[in-house]
Design a protein around this motif. Structure first.
Motif, PDB file in Angstrom:
ATOM      1  N   UNK A  86      -4.048   9.000  15.670  1.00  0.00           N
ATOM      2  CA  UNK A  86      -3.622   8.261  14.489  1.00  0.00           C
ATOM      3  C   UNK A  86      -4.097   9.027  13.260  1.00  0.00           C
ATOM      4  N   UNK A  87      -3.821   8.473  12.091  1.00  0.00           N
ATOM      5  CA  UNK A  87      -4.111   9.179  10.844  1.00  0.00           C
ATOM      6  C   UNK A  87      -4.728   8.213   9.844  1.00  0.00           C
ATOM      7  N   UNK A  88      -5.588   8.728   9.006  1.00  0.00           N
ATOM      8  CA  UNK A  88      -6.224   7.938   7.946  1.00  0.00           C
ATOM      9  C   UNK A  88      -6.322   8.785   6.689  1.00  0.00           C
ATOM     10  N   UNK A  89      -6.591   8.115   5.576  1.00  0.00           N
ATOM     11  CA  UNK A  89      -6.856   8.842   4.337  1.00  0.00           C
ATOM     12  C   UNK A  89      -8.114   9.677   4.509  1.00  0.00           C
ATOM     13  N   UNK A  90      -8.155  10.825   3.878  1.00  0.00           N
ATOM     14  CA  UNK A  90      -9.393  11.598   3.875  1.00  0.00           C
ATOM     15  C   UNK A  90     -10.484  10.807   3.160  1.00  0.00           C
ATOM     16  N   UNK A  93       0.189   6.960   1.338  1.00  0.00           N
ATOM     17  CA  UNK A  93       0.366   6.487  -0.035  1.00  0.00           C
ATOM     18  C   UNK A  93      -0.757   5.550  -0.489  1.00  0.00           C
ATOM     19  N   UNK A  94      -1.830   5.473   0.267  1.00  0.00           N
ATOM     20  CA  UNK A  94      -2.857   4.467  -0.014  1.00  0.00           C
ATOM     21  C   UNK A  94      -3.624   4.756  -1.304  1.00  0.00           C
ATOM     22  N   UNK A  95      -3.974   6.025  -1.537  1.00  0.00           N
ATOM     23  CA  UNK A  95      -4.837   6.358  -2.667  1.00  0.00           C
ATOM     24  C   UNK A  95      -4.182   7.365  -3.605  1.00  0.00           C
ATOM     25  N   UNK A  96      -4.739   7.466  -4.791  1.00  0.00           N
ATOM     26  CA  UNK A  96      -4.287   8.461  -5.770  1.00  0.00           C
ATOM     27  C   UNK A  96      -4.585   9.870  -5.273  1.00  0.00           C
ATOM     28  N   UNK A  97      -3.845  10.819  -5.806  1.00  0.00           N
ATOM     29  CA  UNK A  97      -4.179  12.227  -5.639  1.00  0.00           C
ATOM     30  C   UNK A  97      -4.600  12.760  -6.996  1.00  0.00           C
ATOM     31  N   UNK A  98      -5.507  13.702  -6.984  1.00  0.00           N
ATOM     32  CA  UNK A  98      -5.953  14.275  -8.248  1.00  0.00           C
ATOM     33  C   UNK A  98      -4.835  15.113  -8.853  1.00  0.00           C
ATOM     34  N   UNK A 147       0.807  -1.222   0.000  1.00  0.00           N
ATOM     35  CA  UNK A 147       0.000   0.000   0.000  1.00  0.00           C
ATOM     36  C   UNK A 147       0.827   1.253   0.000  1.00  0.00           C
ATOM     37  N   UNK A 148       2.088   1.180   0.470  1.00  0.00           N
ATOM     38  CA  UNK A 148       2.922   2.379   0.508  1.00  0.00           C
ATOM     39  C   UNK A 148       3.207   2.920  -0.871  1.00  0.00           C
TER      40      UNK A 148
END
Length: 448
Positions: free
Chosen positions: A308-312, A393-398, A4-5
């Motif tokens: 802790x932290x998560x993806x938006x 680094x889990x998801x794409x950025x626009x 996932x990184x």
């Protein structure tokens, strides 16, 4: 690439963006552009222009970022001195005295050789007629931009109108979802996950915002309307007209999302301190680097929170995209007397695997497409041990939203429009229409 990184880079491949593989060479060697055999030196090294060894001090202005001098020295000045002992970076912090603001430096005839800023401010430098087009230097110094994240390179090109490359990126940041685990536990709400939608999140927010023992607990803090829209690459100015364009479906959806969150009791007039000092705010949207730095500072003072932290959360209409990209860049002044040396400095900081690995280990997203560097993200920071750093680094950025030299004028009016709607002093359509008119009036005045 596995894990996932590095999922975001794999996603770039799915979008059809071609990237080259990594090599085991040193940073400056591995980033030499492919040349024909007649330009190759013995031993496989590539030829490319080198800066003069004459001792030079390059003056660098920090323009509207939260970056501190200690970080600047650690990540930029000291590594550069090791590579090029004859080049010195002098840090001009506009936060320390008005004489260091870019306006005053230019007015006094002391234009800095380099400006360090982030993407939201990048196009504003065009209004000063500041940046040098770096395309020629990339060729002369044989820098291979294919090894750099194409999203951030494209952002540097987007602000030009004729294919100019007005900046080089040095690292990236992204907006993330930070949360206080104790408050989620207190109210029996499951922790955020990296795959939630905004609808999922809002359902959780409604359970977290409540009055308890005379204390108003809030669930989520957003920043402003432009930052909300930026996670989906929504531009403030129309790339076809160059003028402010606020009355679009994307901006209305972004503002409607903010209205939903602000309507939940307690979710207005919030600050970062409500999260990391008062601990009455359960979660917030903030850039990874800024919040980690703040939390480190709080811990040094003896106050720890269980966070802790998560993806938006993601939009249902745009799944797989979470968290706005906020890269930081160096620009070289077109009036600098040391353009070659300035370019050598900023291109080395961008291209060096050693520099980029150090940044990655300290929680700053490398601009190099290199899975080995990505896997080391955050490993040197004790505060990140046991945290969900893989979410970064889990998801794409626009793609970065289009921007031009009037972006800052539009930004001010868009922030004001969002605040008017959230404060209940104006309806959405009226606020966006009036703000667009004000922004374009200011843009027209600049053009004249």
């Amino acid at each position: 690439m596995k894990g996932s990184m590095i999922a975001s880079y794999a996603a770039l491949l799915l979008l059809g963006i071609s990237v080259t593989g990594c090599s085991g060479n040193t940073g400056e060697q591995s980033l030499m552009a492919d040349k024909s055999a007649d330009t190759a030196k013995p031993g496989g090294e590539r030829s490319g222009k080198q800066p003069s060894t004459e001792p030079v001090t390059l003056r660098v202005n920090n323009w509207n970022t939260a970056f501190q001098q200690a970080e600047f020295d650690q990540y930029f000045a000291e590594p550069l001195r090791k590579k090029y002992p004859f080049l010195t970076l002098e840090y001009l912090d506009q936060q320390k005295g008005t004489s260091n603001t870019l306006d005053n430096l230019i007015t006094a005839g002391n234009t800095p050789d380099i400006v360090f800023t982030d993407y939201p401010n990048l196009a504003g430098l065009l209004d000063y007629d500041y940046p040098e087009d770096l395309n020629r230097y990339v060729q002369d110094f044989s820098i291979d931009l294919k090894k750099v994240d194409p999203l951030v390179i494209e952002g540097a090109k987007t602000i030009g109108s004729k294919g100019e490359l007005f900046a080089l990126p040095v690292y990236s940041d992204r907006m993330m979802w930070f949360y206080n685990k104790d408050l989620f536990d207190k109210f029996g709400v499951p922790y955020p996950t990296d795959d939630m939608t905004w609808d999922d999140a809002i359902a959780a927010f409604k359970r977290l915002s409540r009055m308890e023992d005379g204390v108003q607990y809030a669930s989520f803090r957003m920043i402003n309307l432009p930052m909300t829209g930026s996670q989906w690459g929504v531009p403030l100015v129309d790339p076809k007209t160059g003028k402010a364009s606020f009355q679009t479906d994307d901006w209305k959806k972004s503002l409607a999302l903010m209205q939903q969150i602000a309507a939940i009791p307690g979710n207005t007039k919030l600050t970062n301190e409500d999260f990391y000092q008062k601990e009455t705010l359960a979660s917030l949207m903030q850039s990874f680097n800024i919040m980690v730095n703040l939390l480190e500072g709080v811990e040094r003072k003896g106050h720890k929170i269980d966070w802790d932290v998560a993806s938006l959360p993601q939009s249902k209409e745009k799944p797989g995209i979470a968290g706005a990209n906020k890269p930081l860049y160096f620009m070289v002044s077109k009036s600098s007397k040391h353009k070659d040396q300035a370019f050598a400095a900023v291109s080395y900081l961008m291209a060096s695997e050693e520099v980029q690995t150090t940044l990655s280990r300290n929680g700053k997203m490398s601009v190099l497409i290199d899975d080995g560097i990505v896997k080391q993200f955050g490993t040197k920071l004790d505060i990140l041990k046991g945290r969900n750093v893989a979410a970064v680094y889990k998801h794409k950025m626009s793609a970065l939203p289009y921007s031009n030299r009037f972006n800052r004028l539009a930004l001010v009016e868009m922030i004001a429009a969002g605040n008017e709607v959230l404060n209940g002093t104006q309806d959405m359509n009226t606020a966006l229409r009036n703000a667009e008119e004000k922004a374009n009036k200011a843009i027209d005045a600049k053009i004249k």
